[in-house]
Design a protein around this motif. Structure first.
Motif, PDB file in Angstrom:
ATOM      1  N   LEU A   1      31.290  43.320  49.740  1.00 46.66           N
ATOM      2  CA  LEU A   1      32.019  43.893  48.951  1.00 46.66           C
ATOM      3  C   LEU A   1      32.883  45.067  49.651  1.00 46.66           C
ATOM      4  O   LEU A   1      33.589  46.044  49.112  1.00 46.66           O
ATOM      5  CB  LEU A   1      31.452  44.519  47.692  1.00 46.66           C
ATOM      6  N   GLU A   2      32.473  45.240  50.777  1.00 46.48           N
ATOM      7  CA  GLU A   2      33.032  46.447  51.482  1.00 46.48           C
ATOM      8  C   GLU A   2      34.649  46.270  51.562  1.00 46.48           C
ATOM      9  O   GLU A   2      35.026  45.271  51.844  1.00 46.48           O
ATOM     10  CB  GLU A   2      32.602  46.472  53.183  1.00 46.48           C
ATOM     11  N   GLY A   3      35.357  47.305  51.416  1.00 51.68           N
ATOM     12  CA  GLY A   3      36.616  47.209  51.217  1.00 51.68           C
ATOM     13  C   GLY A   3      37.343  46.792  49.666  1.00 51.68           C
ATOM     14  O   GLY A   3      38.538  46.900  49.463  1.00 51.68           O
ATOM     15  N   LEU A   4      36.266  46.529  48.998  1.00 55.34           N
ATOM     16  CA  LEU A   4      36.873  46.153  47.379  1.00 55.34           C
ATOM     17  C   LEU A   4      37.741  47.276  46.849  1.00 55.34           C
ATOM     18  O   LEU A   4      38.689  47.242  46.335  1.00 55.34           O
ATOM     19  CB  LEU A   4      35.703  45.830  46.620  1.00 55.34           C
ATOM     20  N   SER A   5      37.204  48.436  46.921  1.00 59.81           N
ATOM     21  CA  SER A   5      37.994  49.701  46.304  1.00 59.81           C
ATOM     22  C   SER A   5      39.500  49.788  47.033  1.00 59.81           C
ATOM     23  O   SER A   5      40.402  50.158  45.961  1.00 59.81           O
ATOM     24  CB  SER A   5      37.259  50.898  46.409  1.00 59.81           C
ATOM     25  N   LEU A   6      39.448  49.576  48.138  1.00 57.87           N
ATOM     26  CA  LEU A   6      40.734  49.537  48.711  1.00 57.87           C
ATOM     27  C   LEU A   6      41.739  48.486  48.212  1.00 57.87           C
ATOM     28  O   LEU A   6      42.992  48.746  48.070  1.00 57.87           O
ATOM     29  CB  LEU A   6      40.657  49.489  50.325  1.00 57.87           C
ATOM     30  N   ALA A   7      41.168  47.384  48.375  1.00 60.88           N
ATOM     31  CA  ALA A   7      42.089  46.012  47.571  1.00 60.88           C
ATOM     32  C   ALA A   7      42.493  46.512  46.258  1.00 60.88           C
ATOM     33  O   ALA A   7      43.483  46.129  45.740  1.00 60.88           O
ATOM     34  CB  ALA A   7      41.224  44.658  47.726  1.00 60.88           C
ATOM     35  N   VAL A   8      41.483  47.020  45.388  1.00 63.05           N
ATOM     36  CA  VAL A   8      41.592  47.431  43.960  1.00 63.05           C
ATOM     37  C   VAL A   8      43.107  48.293  43.890  1.00 63.05           C
ATOM     38  O   VAL A   8      43.900  48.267  43.218  1.00 63.05           O
ATOM     39  CB  VAL A   8      40.461  47.905  43.166  1.00 63.05           C
TER      40      VAL A   8
ATOM     41  N   ALA B   1      46.146  46.950  44.770  1.00 63.61           N
ATOM     42  CA  ALA B   1      46.619  46.200  43.477  1.00 63.61           C
ATOM     43  C   ALA B   1      47.142  46.864  42.502  1.00 63.61           C
ATOM     44  O   ALA B   1      48.184  46.666  41.834  1.00 63.61           O
ATOM     45  CB  ALA B   1      45.629  45.199  42.981  1.00 63.61           C
ATOM     46  N   ILE B   2      46.666  48.163  42.172  1.00 57.81           N
ATOM     47  CA  ILE B   2      47.187  48.945  41.227  1.00 57.81           C
ATOM     48  C   ILE B   2      48.436  49.427  41.481  1.00 57.81           C
ATOM     49  O   ILE B   2      49.492  49.649  41.050  1.00 57.81           O
ATOM     50  CB  ILE B   2      45.914  50.132  40.897  1.00 57.81           C
ATOM     51  N   SER B   3      48.586  49.888  43.149  1.00 52.74           N
ATOM     52  CA  SER B   3      49.743  50.355  43.506  1.00 52.74           C
ATOM     53  C   SER B   3      51.047  49.618  43.226  1.00 52.74           C
ATOM     54  O   SER B   3      52.109  49.779  42.826  1.00 52.74           O
ATOM     55  CB  SER B   3      49.629  50.945  44.941  1.00 52.74           C
ATOM     56  N   LYS B   4      50.792  48.139  43.445  1.00 49.65           N
ATOM     57  CA  LYS B   4      51.712  47.126  43.320  1.00 49.65           C
ATOM     58  C   LYS B   4      52.159  47.032  41.823  1.00 49.65           C
ATOM     59  O   LYS B   4      53.261  46.961  41.579  1.00 49.65           O
ATOM     60  CB  LYS B   4      51.038  45.870  43.955  1.00 49.65           C
ATOM     61  N   GLY B   5      51.029  47.037  41.084  1.00 55.04           N
ATOM     62  CA  GLY B   5      51.335  47.088  39.674  1.00 55.04           C
ATOM     63  C   GLY B   5      52.239  48.269  39.172  1.00 55.04           C
ATOM     64  O   GLY B   5      53.299  48.109  38.381  1.00 55.04           O
ATOM     65  N   LEU B   6      52.062  49.279  39.778  1.00 53.60           N
ATOM     66  CA  LEU B   6      52.799  50.622  39.445  1.00 53.60           C
ATOM     67  C   LEU B   6      54.288  50.580  40.026  1.00 53.60           C
ATOM     68  O   LEU B   6      55.146  50.804  39.398  1.00 53.60           O
ATOM     69  CB  LEU B   6      52.065  51.889  40.057  1.00 53.60           C
TER      70      LEU B   6
ATOM     71  N   ALA C   1      46.542  36.014  34.849  1.00 51.06           N
ATOM     72  CA  ALA C   1      45.878  37.098  34.448  1.00 51.06           C
ATOM     73  C   ALA C   1      45.195  36.895  33.242  1.00 51.06           C
ATOM     74  O   ALA C   1      43.963  36.929  32.714  1.00 51.06           O
ATOM     75  CB  ALA C   1      46.752  38.318  34.464  1.00 51.06           C
ATOM     76  N   ALA C   2      46.006  36.461  32.254  1.00 50.05           N
ATOM     77  CA  ALA C   2      45.539  35.850  31.066  1.00 50.05           C
ATOM     78  C   ALA C   2      44.366  35.124  30.816  1.00 50.05           C
ATOM     79  O   ALA C   2      43.438  34.938  30.122  1.00 50.05           O
ATOM     80  CB  ALA C   2      46.597  35.479  29.811  1.00 50.05           C
ATOM     81  N   ALA C   3      44.415  34.243  31.638  1.00 53.82           N
ATOM     82  CA  ALA C   3      43.545  33.029  31.891  1.00 53.82           C
ATOM     83  C   ALA C   3      42.055  33.352  32.257  1.00 53.82           C
ATOM     84  O   ALA C   3      41.048  32.927  31.964  1.00 53.82           O
ATOM     85  CB  ALA C   3      44.059  31.857  33.022  1.00 53.82           C
ATOM     86  N   GLU C   4      42.215  34.783  33.136  1.00 53.91           N
ATOM     87  CA  GLU C   4      40.846  35.092  33.409  1.00 53.91           C
ATOM     88  C   GLU C   4      40.217  36.238  32.548  1.00 53.91           C
ATOM     89  O   GLU C   4      38.890  36.442  32.778  1.00 53.91           O
ATOM     90  CB  GLU C   4      41.060  35.775  34.888  1.00 53.91           C
ATOM     91  N   LEU C   5      40.939  36.633  31.546  1.00 49.88           N
ATOM     92  CA  LEU C   5      40.301  37.694  30.806  1.00 49.88           C
ATOM     93  C   LEU C   5      39.831  36.826  29.451  1.00 49.88           C
ATOM     94  O   LEU C   5      40.259  36.163  28.722  1.00 49.88           O
ATOM     95  CB  LEU C   5      41.502  38.537  30.153  1.00 49.88           C
ATOM     96  N   GLN C   6      38.212  37.163  29.489  1.00 49.94           N
ATOM     97  CA  GLN C   6      37.404  36.590  28.449  1.00 49.94           C
ATOM     98  C   GLN C   6      37.591  37.440  27.298  1.00 49.94           C
ATOM     99  O   GLN C   6      37.614  36.717  26.021  1.00 49.94           O
ATOM    100  CB  GLN C   6      36.072  36.505  28.965  1.00 49.94           C
ATOM    101  N   THR C   7      37.433  38.528  27.227  1.00 49.94           N
ATOM    102  CA  THR C   7      37.522  39.364  26.057  1.00 49.94           C
ATOM    103  C   THR C   7      38.298  40.862  26.480  1.00 49.94           C
ATOM    104  O   THR C   7      38.467  41.302  27.588  1.00 49.94           O
ATOM    105  CB  THR C   7      36.217  39.925  25.581  1.00 49.94           C
ATOM    106  N   VAL C   8      38.867  41.313  25.436  1.00 53.91           N
ATOM    107  CA  VAL C   8      39.648  42.790  25.626  1.00 53.91           C
ATOM    108  C   VAL C   8      39.216  43.498  24.445  1.00 53.91           C
ATOM    109  O   VAL C   8      39.392  43.238  23.288  1.00 53.91           O
ATOM    110  CB  VAL C   8      41.159  42.500  25.648  1.00 53.91           C
ATOM    111  N   GLU C   9      38.534  44.624  24.782  1.00 57.97           N
ATOM    112  CA  GLU C   9      38.111  45.422  23.792  1.00 57.97           C
ATOM    113  C   GLU C   9      38.672  46.799  23.780  1.00 57.97           C
ATOM    114  O   GLU C   9      38.561  47.487  24.891  1.00 57.97           O
ATOM    115  CB  GLU C   9      36.373  45.567  23.821  1.00 57.97           C
ATOM    116  N   LEU C  10      39.064  47.285  22.760  1.00 58.84           N
ATOM    117  CA  LEU C  10      39.706  48.832  22.729  1.00 58.84           C
ATOM    118  C   LEU C  10      38.934  49.481  21.980  1.00 58.84           C
ATOM    119  O   LEU C  10      38.897  49.280  20.698  1.00 58.84           O
ATOM    120  CB  LEU C  10      41.307  48.267  22.140  1.00 58.84           C
TER     121      LEU C  10
ATOM    122  N   PRO D   1      44.564  38.452  40.231  1.00 61.90           N
ATOM    123  CA  PRO D   1      44.759  37.669  41.376  1.00 61.90           C
ATOM    124  C   PRO D   1      44.079  38.280  42.684  1.00 61.90           C
ATOM    125  O   PRO D   1      43.631  37.845  43.564  1.00 61.90           O
ATOM    126  CB  PRO D   1      46.232  37.334  41.700  1.00 61.90           C
ATOM    127  N   ALA D   2      44.145  39.743  42.847  1.00 58.80           N
ATOM    128  CA  ALA D   2      43.694  40.200  44.296  1.00 58.80           C
ATOM    129  C   ALA D   2      42.314  40.132  44.051  1.00 58.80           C
ATOM    130  O   ALA D   2      41.564  39.855  45.180  1.00 58.80           O
ATOM    131  CB  ALA D   2      43.863  41.791  43.965  1.00 58.80           C
TER     132      ALA D   2
END
Length: 328
Positions: free
Chosen positions: A149-156, A159-164, A76-85, A256-257
């Motif tokens: 991109l069909e189904g992308l929101s479902l895959a997202v 993934a969030i449910s797995k993180g939770l 995950a860290a390798a794919e994040l270019q910037t983090v803006e808070l 990764p998803a």
């Protein structure tokens, strides 16, 4: 002196006198008072007691990019270019779309402690109190056009449910196409927005709002059954959920998803999505722009289209201005 400094000092929930605050921040007491006024403007409740100072009851669990990074997986860290808070913004999706327009198109994460114009699907507002929940948007580039991109929101959502779940929230279910539920109450939502070439390379902003620790006052503004991470995990009111750790667990699944979806589409996610389908096999009502249909929800096909068994047989419905609910 910054508002961020003041928040960090008061985040412990203890009393701090104006003199102490001024000394720690290197400013006058009048400058401290001006910053304290700003706390109220962004929705941070605090009070003062003569002779003791200022206090934020219960303290604050502030987001921290360094703490977030410490919990991220290497992938995950390798794919994040910037983090803006940001402490406060209109919406993180708007920040991300602006970033895309400036050339920041892949792996850029935008976080906010609160949103003043948070958005959900179908133009609904998303209640976004300060330092209570998670509001984030991630920009990602896809090369096969909008049709892929069909189904992308479902895959997202999956993934969030797995993180939770990795964080400790059990029995999270998914409501087609964008919601996460717990005990049939809304826990989180996803909002995707696309820009670029609809038939070629395009960028998608993946926005998510996750209820973590809602107050009763905030809840009064929500027009549907809801819950949050603390309630789902039965965390005592006196304790806080670790939003940095929770966000890291979500990103460790989400990134990764997205990489897998870019190559394989929705089909490899379908089986696990169906296992978490909140309405599978149940009588539902589907509201489209033109009609209201009743039927039995049959899950989704390999592209993520909703399968609805009606009197006319099984019909497939794709994302858009659709609303799904249980039949009363």
């Amino acid at each position: 002196m910054s508002l961020q400094q003041l928040l960090e000092i008061l985040s412990d929930g203890e009393f701090h006198s104006g003199e102490q605050l001024g000394s720690q921040m290197g400013v006058s007491r009048s400058a401290v008072w001006k910053q304290l006024k700003k706390l109220q403007e962004i929705g941070v409740d605090h009070y003062s007691v003569k002779g003791r100072g200022y206090r934020v009851p219960g303290g604050l669990d502030l987001l921290c990019t360094q703490r977030l990074a410490s919990h991220l997986s290497g992938k995950a860290a390798a794919e994040l270019q910037t983090v803006e808070l940001q402490l406060s913004t209109g919406s993180t999706n708007a920040l991300a779309l602006d970033g895309v327009s400036q050339g920041r198109k892949q792996g850029n994460l935008y976080l906010a402690e609160c949103q003043t114009a948070g958005r959900g699907r179908r133009g609904r507002s998303w209640v976004s109190p300060f330092a209570r929940n998670l509001y984030f948007s991630l920009s990602w580039t896809f090369t096969e056009g909008a049709a892929a991109l069909e189904g992308l929101s479902l895959a997202v959502g999956l993934a969030i449910s797995k993180g939770l779940e990795n964080y400790g929230v059990q029995d999270v279910t998914l409501k087609w196409p964008n919601d996460l539920l717990h005990d049939r109450k809304k826990l989180a939502g996803v909002l995707l927005e696309m820009t670029g070439d609809a038939s070629g390379v395009c960028q998608v902003v993946i926005g998510a709002g996750i209820n973590v620790s809602m107050s009763d006052n905030d809840a009064d503004r929500i027009d549907q059954p809801w819950t949050d991470v603390k309630r789902a995990m039965s965390i005592p009111a006196s304790e806080s959920a670790d939003r940095n750790y929770l966000l890291a667990e979500i990103l460790n699944e989400l990134i990764p998803a997205l990489q897998r979806f870019s190559v394989q589409g929705f089909e490899p996610f379908r089986e696990n999505w169906m296992k978490r389908d909140a309405f599978l096999g149940q009588k539902v009502v589907l509201q489209t722009q033109n009609q209201q249909l009743q039927g039995v929800e049959q899950g989704v096909d390999e592209k993520g289209a909703l399968q609805l068994k009606t009197e006319d047989g099984i019909q497939a419905f794709h994302g858009g201005e659709l609303s799904l609910r249980l039949q009363q």
